[in-house]
Design a protein around this motif. Structure first.
Motif, PDB file in Angstrom:
ATOM      1  N   ASN A 114       4.001 -15.519  11.162  1.00 24.23           N
ATOM      2  CA  ASN A 114       4.750 -14.383  11.359  1.00 24.23           C
ATOM      3  C   ASN A 114       4.763 -13.967  10.048  1.00 24.23           C
ATOM      4  O   ASN A 114       5.927 -12.813  10.147  1.00 24.23           O
ATOM      5  CB  ASN A 114       5.670 -14.570  12.364  1.00 24.23           C
ATOM      6  N   THR A 115       4.485 -13.946   8.609  1.00 23.88           N
ATOM      7  CA  THR A 115       5.098 -13.795   7.495  1.00 23.88           C
ATOM      8  C   THR A 115       3.594 -12.275   6.865  1.00 23.88           C
ATOM      9  O   THR A 115       2.348 -13.755   7.545  1.00 23.88           O
ATOM     10  CB  THR A 115       4.976 -14.504   6.460  1.00 23.88           C
ATOM     11  N   MET A 116       3.778 -11.890   6.409  1.00 24.96           N
ATOM     12  CA  MET A 116       1.961 -10.899   5.535  1.00 24.96           C
ATOM     13  C   MET A 116       2.992 -11.472   4.519  1.00 24.96           C
ATOM     14  O   MET A 116       3.993 -10.359   3.868  1.00 24.96           O
ATOM     15  CB  MET A 116       2.523  -9.953   5.680  1.00 24.96           C
ATOM     16  N   LEU A 117       2.152 -11.330   3.225  1.00 24.98           N
ATOM     17  CA  LEU A 117       2.669 -11.031   1.601  1.00 24.98           C
ATOM     18  C   LEU A 117       1.446  -9.709   1.521  1.00 24.98           C
ATOM     19  O   LEU A 117       0.395  -9.597   1.997  1.00 24.98           O
ATOM     20  CB  LEU A 117       1.620 -12.258   1.294  1.00 24.98           C
ATOM     21  N   VAL A 118       2.178  -9.033   0.628  1.00 25.73           N
ATOM     22  CA  VAL A 118       2.152  -7.822   0.195  1.00 25.73           C
ATOM     23  C   VAL A 118       1.871  -7.617  -1.542  1.00 25.73           C
ATOM     24  O   VAL A 118       2.796  -8.145  -1.712  1.00 25.73           O
ATOM     25  CB  VAL A 118       2.386  -6.482   0.930  1.00 25.73           C
ATOM     26  N   GLN A 119       0.611  -7.220  -2.032  1.00 25.71           N
ATOM     27  CA  GLN A 119       0.516  -7.433  -2.908  1.00 25.71           C
ATOM     28  C   GLN A 119       0.343  -5.962  -3.626  1.00 25.71           C
ATOM     29  O   GLN A 119      -1.010  -5.663  -2.975  1.00 25.71           O
ATOM     30  CB  GLN A 119      -0.250  -8.345  -3.640  1.00 25.71           C
ATOM     31  N   ASP A 120       0.379  -5.125  -4.347  1.00 23.48           N
ATOM     32  CA  ASP A 120       0.377  -4.038  -5.021  1.00 23.48           C
ATOM     33  C   ASP A 120      -1.378  -3.638  -5.948  1.00 23.48           C
ATOM     34  O   ASP A 120      -1.027  -4.821  -7.213  1.00 23.48           O
ATOM     35  CB  ASP A 120       1.246  -2.918  -5.503  1.00 23.48           C
ATOM     36  N   LEU A 121      -2.249  -3.944  -5.632  1.00 25.70           N
ATOM     37  CA  LEU A 121      -3.369  -4.217  -6.637  1.00 25.70           C
ATOM     38  C   LEU A 121      -3.647  -2.530  -6.965  1.00 25.70           C
ATOM     39  O   LEU A 121      -4.281  -2.295  -8.908  1.00 25.70           O
ATOM     40  CB  LEU A 121      -4.599  -3.832  -5.388  1.00 25.70           C
ATOM     41  N   THR A 122      -2.871  -1.594  -7.177  1.00 23.61           N
ATOM     42  CA  THR A 122      -2.519  -0.438  -7.557  1.00 23.61           C
ATOM     43  C   THR A 122      -1.930   0.096  -8.777  1.00 23.61           C
ATOM     44  O   THR A 122      -2.412  -0.332 -10.370  1.00 23.61           O
ATOM     45  CB  THR A 122      -2.230   1.062  -6.595  1.00 23.61           C
ATOM     46  N   ASP A 123      -0.617  -0.821  -9.356  1.00 20.79           N
ATOM     47  CA  ASP A 123       0.174  -1.102 -10.130  1.00 20.79           C
ATOM     48  C   ASP A 123      -0.178  -2.924 -10.270  1.00 20.79           C
ATOM     49  O   ASP A 123       1.260  -3.463  -9.281  1.00 20.79           O
ATOM     50  CB  ASP A 123       1.369  -0.475 -10.021  1.00 20.79           C
ATOM     51  N   SER A 124      -0.252  -3.491 -11.211  1.00 20.95           N
ATOM     52  CA  SER A 124      -0.392  -4.903 -11.329  1.00 20.95           C
ATOM     53  C   SER A 124       0.949  -5.391 -11.648  1.00 20.95           C
ATOM     54  O   SER A 124       1.315  -6.245 -11.563  1.00 20.95           O
ATOM     55  CB  SER A 124      -0.703  -5.420 -12.231  1.00 20.95           C
ATOM     56  N   ARG A 125       2.360  -4.617 -12.225  1.00 17.44           N
ATOM     57  CA  ARG A 125       3.691  -4.773 -12.369  1.00 17.44           C
ATOM     58  C   ARG A 125       4.818  -5.009 -11.342  1.00 17.44           C
ATOM     59  O   ARG A 125       5.479  -5.063 -11.185  1.00 17.44           O
ATOM     60  CB  ARG A 125       4.257  -3.281 -13.052  1.00 17.44           C
ATOM     61  N   THR A 126       3.873  -4.210 -10.658  1.00 13.61           N
ATOM     62  CA  THR A 126       4.623  -4.421  -8.395  1.00 13.61           C
ATOM     63  C   THR A 126       4.483  -5.605  -8.654  1.00 13.61           C
ATOM     64  O   THR A 126       3.922  -6.051  -8.545  1.00 13.61           O
ATOM     65  CB  THR A 126       4.518  -3.614  -8.121  1.00 13.61           C
ATOM     66  N   ARG A 127       6.279  -6.209  -8.307  1.00 11.92           N
ATOM     67  CA  ARG A 127       5.418  -7.560  -7.697  1.00 11.92           C
ATOM     68  C   ARG A 127       5.805  -8.017  -6.395  1.00 11.92           C
ATOM     69  O   ARG A 127       6.183  -7.062  -5.594  1.00 11.92           O
ATOM     70  CB  ARG A 127       7.355  -8.988  -7.671  1.00 11.92           C
ATOM     71  N   PRO A 128       4.998  -8.799  -5.354  1.00  7.03           N
ATOM     72  CA  PRO A 128       4.664  -8.727  -4.119  1.00  7.03           C
ATOM     73  C   PRO A 128       6.187  -8.935  -3.466  1.00  7.03           C
ATOM     74  O   PRO A 128       6.806  -9.518  -4.033  1.00  7.03           O
ATOM     75  CB  PRO A 128       4.063  -9.985  -4.076  1.00  7.03           C
ATOM     76  N   TYR A 129       6.095  -8.369  -1.994  1.00 10.40           N
ATOM     77  CA  TYR A 129       7.035  -9.266  -1.158  1.00 10.40           C
ATOM     78  C   TYR A 129       6.559  -9.258   0.077  1.00 10.40           C
ATOM     79  O   TYR A 129       4.888  -9.501   0.130  1.00 10.40           O
ATOM     80  CB  TYR A 129       7.553  -7.739  -1.663  1.00 10.40           C
ATOM     81  N   THR A 130       7.448 -10.380   0.950  1.00  8.81           N
ATOM     82  CA  THR A 130       6.745 -10.233   1.975  1.00  8.81           C
ATOM     83  C   THR A 130       7.385  -9.825   3.336  1.00  8.81           C
ATOM     84  O   THR A 130       8.916  -9.571   3.341  1.00  8.81           O
ATOM     85  CB  THR A 130       7.509 -12.044   2.459  1.00  8.81           C
ATOM     86  N   LEU A 131       6.837  -9.296   4.266  1.00  7.37           N
ATOM     87  CA  LEU A 131       7.554  -8.667   5.710  1.00  7.37           C
ATOM     88  C   LEU A 131       6.984  -9.737   6.897  1.00  7.37           C
ATOM     89  O   LEU A 131       6.679 -10.881   6.652  1.00  7.37           O
ATOM     90  CB  LEU A 131       6.090  -7.956   5.753  1.00  7.37           C
ATOM     91  N   HIS A 132       7.824  -9.704   7.662  1.00  8.82           N
ATOM     92  CA  HIS A 132       8.513 -10.423   8.787  1.00  8.82           C
ATOM     93  C   HIS A 132       7.743  -9.968  10.055  1.00  8.82           C
ATOM     94  O   HIS A 132       7.847  -8.577  10.185  1.00  8.82           O
ATOM     95  CB  HIS A 132       9.696 -10.879   9.450  1.00  8.82           C
ATOM     96  N   ARG A 133       7.056 -10.304  10.718  1.00  9.74           N
ATOM     97  CA  ARG A 133       6.282  -9.688  12.518  1.00  9.74           C
ATOM     98  C   ARG A 133       7.681 -10.129  13.029  1.00  9.74           C
ATOM     99  O   ARG A 133       8.144 -10.766  13.573  1.00  9.74           O
ATOM    100  CB  ARG A 133       5.235 -10.147  13.148  1.00  9.74           C
ATOM    101  N   CYS A 134       7.133  -8.249  13.593  1.00  6.73           N
ATOM    102  CA  CYS A 134       9.241  -8.071  14.635  1.00  6.73           C
ATOM    103  C   CYS A 134       7.567  -8.190  16.165  1.00  6.73           C
ATOM    104  O   CYS A 134       6.749  -8.216  16.416  1.00  6.73           O
ATOM    105  CB  CYS A 134       9.187  -7.193  14.287  1.00  6.73           C
ATOM    106  N   ARG A 135       8.986  -9.342  16.704  1.00  4.45           N
ATOM    107  CA  ARG A 135       8.250  -9.063  18.347  1.00  4.45           C
ATOM    108  C   ARG A 135       8.758  -8.265  19.682  1.00  4.45           C
ATOM    109  O   ARG A 135       7.811  -8.363  20.121  1.00  4.45           O
ATOM    110  CB  ARG A 135       9.384 -10.961  18.892  1.00  4.45           C
ATOM    111  N   THR A 136       9.016  -6.943  19.181  1.00  2.00           N
ATOM    112  CA  THR A 136       9.442  -6.112  20.063  1.00  2.00           C
ATOM    113  C   THR A 136       9.138  -4.954  19.401  1.00  2.00           C
ATOM    114  O   THR A 136       8.705  -4.917  18.674  1.00  2.00           O
ATOM    115  CB  THR A 136      11.048  -5.925  20.373  1.00  2.00           C
TER     116      THR A 136
END
Length: 136
Positions: A114-136
Motif C-alpha cells: 500500500n505504499t508507492m515510491l516516487v522518483q523523478d527521472l527528469t531531475d536527479s537532484r530531486t529526492r524520492p518520496y513515498t505515497l500511501h494508498r487511500c482506502r476511501t
C-alpha cells in the motif's frame, strides 16, 4: 471445377475476415490511453501521509493525488500520462500543467503493498518520496 472455385472464394473471404479482426485488434491497442499502459498501473487516491486521505480541496493543501489510467492530478497541477514503460517499477512519461506552466516529466513509480515510491527521472537532484494508498 465449381467446388474448387467455391472453396477458393470461401478461403479468400476467411482471409479478409481475419485481416479485419487483426486490424481491429491493432487499432484497439493504439487507441487505448497511455500507449503501453499495464493494467496494474496504480490507480486511485494516493497521499503523502495516510491522514491526508480524507482531506478535501478548500480545507487544506495536503491533498491526495488522484491516479487514473490517463492522468495524475495533484494540488494545483494535472499530468497527462503519455507513456508507461515497465511493470513495477513503472517509468511514466507525463505532460504536466500547473500554475500557468507546462512541462514534460519522467517519473518512476514503484509499488510495495500500500505504499508507492516516487522518483523523478527528469531531475536527479530531486529526492524520492513515498505515497500511501487511500482506502476511501
Amino acid at each position: 471445377m465449381k467446388s474448387v472455385n467455391r472453396n477458393m472464394i470461401a478461403q479468400i473471404s476467411m482471409d479478409n475476415s481475419m485481416r479485419k479482426i487483426a486490424l481491429f485488434i491493432v487499432l484497439g491497442m493504439l487507441c487505448t490511453p497511455a500507449l503501453g499502459a499495464d493494467a496494474r498501473f496504480p490507480t486511485g487516491r494516493w497521499a503523502g501521509k495516510p491522514s491526508w486521505c480524507n482531506n478535501r480541496p478548500g480545507e487544506t493543501d495536503a491533498l491526495p493525488q488522484i491516479f487514473t489510467r490517463t492522468s495524475i492530478e495533484g494540488y494545483e497541477n494535472t499530468c497527462r500520462i503519455t507513456r508507461i514503460k515497465g511493470n513495477n517499477p513503472f517509468d511514466v512519461s507525463l505532460a504536466c500543467t500547473g500554475e500557468g506552466m507546462t512541462s514534460k516529466e519522467r517519473t518512476r513509480y514503484t509499488i510495495n503493498g500500500n505504499t508507492m515510491l516516487v522518483q523523478d527521472l527528469t531531475d536527479s537532484r530531486t529526492r524520492p518520496y513515498t505515497l500511501h494508498r487511500c482506502r476511501t
